[in-house]
Design a protein around this motif. Sequence first.
Motif, short mmCIF file in Angstrom:
data_model
loop_
_atom_site.label_atom_id
_atom_site.label_comp_id
_atom_site.label_asym_id
_atom_site.label_seq_id
_atom_site.Cartn_x
_atom_site.Cartn_y
_atom_site.Cartn_z
N ARG A 2 -3.68 6.60 0.39
CA ARG A 2 -2.79 7.23 -0.58
C ARG A 2 -1.99 8.36 0.07
O ARG A 2 -0.80 8.52 -0.15
N GLN A 45 -13.43 8.29 -5.19
CA GLN A 45 -12.69 7.29 -4.41
C GLN A 45 -13.17 7.35 -2.97
O GLN A 45 -13.53 8.42 -2.47
N GLU A 46 -13.16 6.23 -2.31
CA GLU A 46 -13.57 6.17 -0.91
C GLU A 46 -12.62 7.01 -0.05
O GLU A 46 -11.42 7.06 -0.33
N LEU A 70 0.81 -1.22 0.00
CA LEU A 70 0.00 0.00 0.00
C LEU A 70 0.85 1.27 0.00
O LEU A 70 0.54 2.23 -0.69
N THR A 86 -9.57 5.14 0.96
CA THR A 86 -8.57 4.99 -0.11
C THR A 86 -7.70 6.23 -0.19
O THR A 86 -6.48 6.14 -0.30
#
Length: 122
Positions: free
Chosen positions: A86, A78-79, A37, A82
């Motif tokens: 990022r 985007q959630e 991630l 998320t």
Amino acid sequence: MVRTSLTPRTTSDSWPHQNAFARHLRAEGRAYRAVQLHTQAPRIFAALLVDNGQEPEVDHLTQDNLVGWFNHLRGRRQEPGTIRIRRAGMRRFIGWLTAEVSSTPTRWQRSASLIRRRNRSP
């Protein structure tokens, strides 16, 4: 035009030190998924830079570019989780990159050389 894909097209779409960053995270004992991630965010950001005609270089790692990218992610619906991941990945990458660049001996030597030249009297 902004590409809608979230993955880089080629390996050249990534930061020059991307592999070293991943090795650093693994050496810290980070879980496989955490490494995945945290390295994904810089790769995706680099791809966006390339698609917008910029090379993935430190000079393009600006607050304006990052805010633009986060807004782009929000615009793509985007959630929030998320986007948070990022942001955490980029924050981690920037922190590592800053420490890496400042601890490089040749960079210190070059900086010291420039300072000496500037302080010379004409």
